[in-house]
Enzyme design. Structure first.
Site, PDB file in Angstrom:
ATOM      1  N   SER A  77      -2.042   0.544  -4.540  1.00  0.00           N
ATOM      2  CA  SER A  77      -2.684   1.681  -3.875  1.00  0.00           C
ATOM      3  C   SER A  77      -4.003   2.025  -4.548  1.00  0.00           C
ATOM      4  O   SER A  77      -4.141   1.858  -5.763  1.00  0.00           O
ATOM      5  CB  SER A  77      -1.755   2.897  -3.946  1.00  0.00           C
ATOM      6  N   ALA A  78      -4.938   2.548  -3.755  1.00  0.00           N
ATOM      7  CA  ALA A  78      -6.215   3.031  -4.305  1.00  0.00           C
ATOM      8  C   ALA A  78      -6.087   4.450  -4.836  1.00  0.00           C
ATOM      9  O   ALA A  78      -7.048   5.008  -5.362  1.00  0.00           O
ATOM     10  CB  ALA A  78      -7.285   2.977  -3.217  1.00  0.00           C
TER      11      ALA A  78
ATOM     12  N   GLU B 163      -0.104  -3.226   4.600  1.00  0.00           N
ATOM     13  CA  GLU B 163      -1.196  -2.236   4.674  1.00  0.00           C
ATOM     14  C   GLU B 163      -1.287  -1.591   6.057  1.00  0.00           C
ATOM     15  O   GLU B 163      -0.991  -2.231   7.060  1.00  0.00           O
ATOM     16  CB  GLU B 163      -2.527  -2.967   4.460  1.00  0.00           C
ATOM     17  N   ASP B 164      -1.758  -0.341   6.069  1.00  0.00           N
ATOM     18  CA  ASP B 164      -2.031   0.326   7.355  1.00  0.00           C
ATOM     19  C   ASP B 164      -3.531   0.459   7.626  1.00  0.00           C
ATOM     20  O   ASP B 164      -3.911   0.883   8.713  1.00  0.00           O
ATOM     21  CB  ASP B 164      -1.418   1.744   7.370  1.00  0.00           C
TER      22      ASP B 164
ATOM     23  N   THR C  86       1.496  10.187   3.716  1.00  0.00           N
ATOM     24  CA  THR C  86       0.434  10.892   2.989  1.00  0.00           C
ATOM     25  C   THR C  86      -0.959  10.594   3.535  1.00  0.00           C
ATOM     26  O   THR C  86      -1.901  11.326   3.221  1.00  0.00           O
ATOM     27  CB  THR C  86       0.505  10.550   1.484  1.00  0.00           C
TER      28      THR C  86
ATOM     29  N   ASP D  98       0.878  -1.161   0.000  1.00  0.00           N
ATOM     30  CA  ASP D  98       0.000   0.000   0.000  1.00  0.00           C
ATOM     31  C   ASP D  98       0.928   1.227   0.000  1.00  0.00           C
ATOM     32  O   ASP D  98       2.126   1.106   0.278  1.00  0.00           O
ATOM     33  CB  ASP D  98      -0.881  -0.035   1.255  1.00  0.00           C
ATOM     34  N   LEU D  99       0.374   2.376  -0.323  1.00  0.00           N
ATOM     35  CA  LEU D  99       1.216   3.589  -0.389  1.00  0.00           C
ATOM     36  C   LEU D  99       0.985   4.510   0.825  1.00  0.00           C
ATOM     37  O   LEU D  99       1.857   4.668   1.678  1.00  0.00           O
ATOM     38  CB  LEU D  99       0.912   4.334  -1.691  1.00  0.00           C
ATOM     39  N   ASP D 100      -0.212   5.110   0.864  1.00  0.00           N
ATOM     40  CA  ASP D 100      -0.503   6.112   1.898  1.00  0.00           C
ATOM     41  C   ASP D 100      -0.478   5.468   3.282  1.00  0.00           C
ATOM     42  O   ASP D 100      -1.284   4.587   3.574  1.00  0.00           O
ATOM     43  CB  ASP D 100      -1.882   6.734   1.652  1.00  0.00           C
TER      44      ASP D 100
ATOM     45  N   LYS E 133     -10.669  -1.337  -2.372  1.00  0.00           N
ATOM     46  CA  LYS E 133     -10.541  -2.081  -1.115  1.00  0.00           C
ATOM     47  C   LYS E 133     -11.797  -1.809  -0.274  1.00  0.00           C
ATOM     48  O   LYS E 133     -12.321  -0.704  -0.357  1.00  0.00           O
ATOM     49  CB  LYS E 133      -9.287  -1.596  -0.357  1.00  0.00           C
TER      50      LYS E 133
ATOM     51  N   LYS F 259      -9.448   5.354   5.518  1.00  0.00           N
ATOM     52  CA  LYS F 259      -8.146   4.884   5.032  1.00  0.00           C
ATOM     53  C   LYS F 259      -8.314   3.724   4.052  1.00  0.00           C
ATOM     54  O   LYS F 259      -9.036   2.766   4.341  1.00  0.00           O
ATOM     55  CB  LYS F 259      -7.260   4.463   6.207  1.00  0.00           C
TER      56      LYS F 259
HETATM   57  C1  BG6 Z   1      -5.835   5.530  -0.494  1.00  0.00           C
HETATM   58  C2  BG6 Z   1      -5.945   6.356   0.767  1.00  0.00           C
HETATM   59  O1  BG6 Z   1      -4.543   5.054  -0.613  1.00  0.00           O
HETATM   60  O2  BG6 Z   1      -6.138   6.327  -1.642  1.00  0.00           O
HETATM   61  C3  BG6 Z   1      -7.305   7.034   0.857  1.00  0.00           C
HETATM   62  O3  BG6 Z   1      -5.747   5.515   1.892  1.00  0.00           O
HETATM   63  C4  BG6 Z   1      -7.562   7.836  -0.415  1.00  0.00           C
HETATM   64  O4  BG6 Z   1      -7.319   7.875   1.993  1.00  0.00           O
HETATM   65  C5  BG6 Z   1      -7.436   6.914  -1.626  1.00  0.00           C
HETATM   66  O5  BG6 Z   1      -8.864   8.422  -0.384  1.00  0.00           O
HETATM   67  C6  BG6 Z   1      -7.660   7.645  -2.947  1.00  0.00           C
HETATM   68  O6  BG6 Z   1      -6.638   8.565  -3.135  1.00  0.00           O
HETATM   69  P1  BG6 Z   1      -6.625   9.705  -4.234  1.00  0.00           P
HETATM   70  O7  BG6 Z   1      -5.229  10.252  -4.155  1.00  0.00           O
HETATM   71  O8  BG6 Z   1      -6.928   9.045  -5.552  1.00  0.00           O
HETATM   72  O9  BG6 Z   1      -7.669  10.682  -3.847  1.00  0.00           O
HETATM   73 MG    MG Z   2      -2.863   3.180   3.468  1.00  0.00          MG
END
Ligand code: BG6
Ligand code: MG
Length: 222
Positions: free
Chosen positions: A116-117, A170-171, A17, A9-11, A146, A45
């Site tokens: 990542s989403a 993942e967090d 972030t 996962d990224l954020d 997710k 999240k």
């Molecule tokens: C996920 C985050 O990685 O990405 C969420 O945990 C976020 O908080 C989602 O809403 C979508 O991100 P973005 O950058 O496309 O708005």
């Molecule tokens: Mg995350």
């Protein structure tokens, strides 16, 4: 070694972030008279941008007040604020242990995949100087988000990995659920109690505790 890929996962896993997402959602919610706190934010999240907005509107009992077009504008405003926060991001903001783990995977020729989403993921990896470290970046457009397993399954398939021999990191509760639904070994970063309930196989308080040999041992993939 049985391990075939590690999906990140990224954020909140690679860098902080998740905090920027929170600050930008909080501001947008305040602008329309909705208060959100960190506890509520846990449920955002890992969740896509539009789904997060929906949850905030429902939380503030305002879902009926906004048309699809108005929702698009709110989401754009949040994203513009979020992108302005991203301009601060530098390579030294990569969480501890992540660069080392990516190096270990490269040496062992185990693909690292970004699962990542976020549609902002490519620009974040560029700011951190990490894009070369990933064999594949899942594009979340048009894929169920997710906690559905699709983002993780798509990433494994792209690098030819069998999900049973993949580790996901993942967090977020939704993210851990997605990893488990994909049939992978789930590593949680954060609060043990919360992430264990979501199904994490192992939880570390910090990414500093990650390293390939202990992951392989824990996942019985040596
Ligand atoms: C996920 C985050 O990685 O990405 C969420 O945990 C976020 O908080 C989602 O809403 C979508 O991100 P973005 O950058 O496309 O708005
Ligand atoms: Mg995350």
């Amino acid at each position: 070694m049985k391990l075939q890929a590690v999906l990140f996962d990224l954020d909140g896993v690679i860098t902080d972030t998740a905090e920027y997402h929170y600050l930008a959602w909080k501001q947008m919610a305040e602008n329309i008279g909705i208060g959100i706190d960190r506890e509520f934010n846990e449920a955002l999240k890992g969740i896509s941008r539009m789904e997060s907005l929906e949850r905030i509107l429902i939380h503030g009992n305002r879902a009926q007040d906004f048309t699809p077009n108005q929702r698009t504008v709110l989401a754009q405003e949040k994203n513009e604020h979020y992108i302005s926060l991203l301009t601060q991001l530098l390579p030294e903001h990569t969480y501890p242990g992540i660069g080392e783990l990516l190096e270990q995977l490269k040496q062992e020729k185990v693909p690292a995949v970004l699962a990542s989403a976020s549609k902002n993921a490519p620009r974040i990896l560029t700011s951190l100087g990490l894009e070369e470290m990933f064999q594949y970046m899942v594009s979340p457009d048009g894929i169920p988000g997710k906690p559905a397993p699709d983002i993780f399954l798509n990433g494994a398939e792209a690098v030819g990995a069998d999900p049973r021999y993949c580790i996901g990191i993942e967090d977020a509760q939704a993210g851990i659920e997605a990893i488990k639904a994909a049939g992978m070994y789930a590593v949680g970063i954060g609060e043990e109690r919360v992430l264990r309930i979501a199904g994490a196989n192992i939880v570390y308080e910090s990414t500093a505790e990650l390293n390939l040999s202990s992951l392989l041992k824990a996942a019985s993939m040596e």
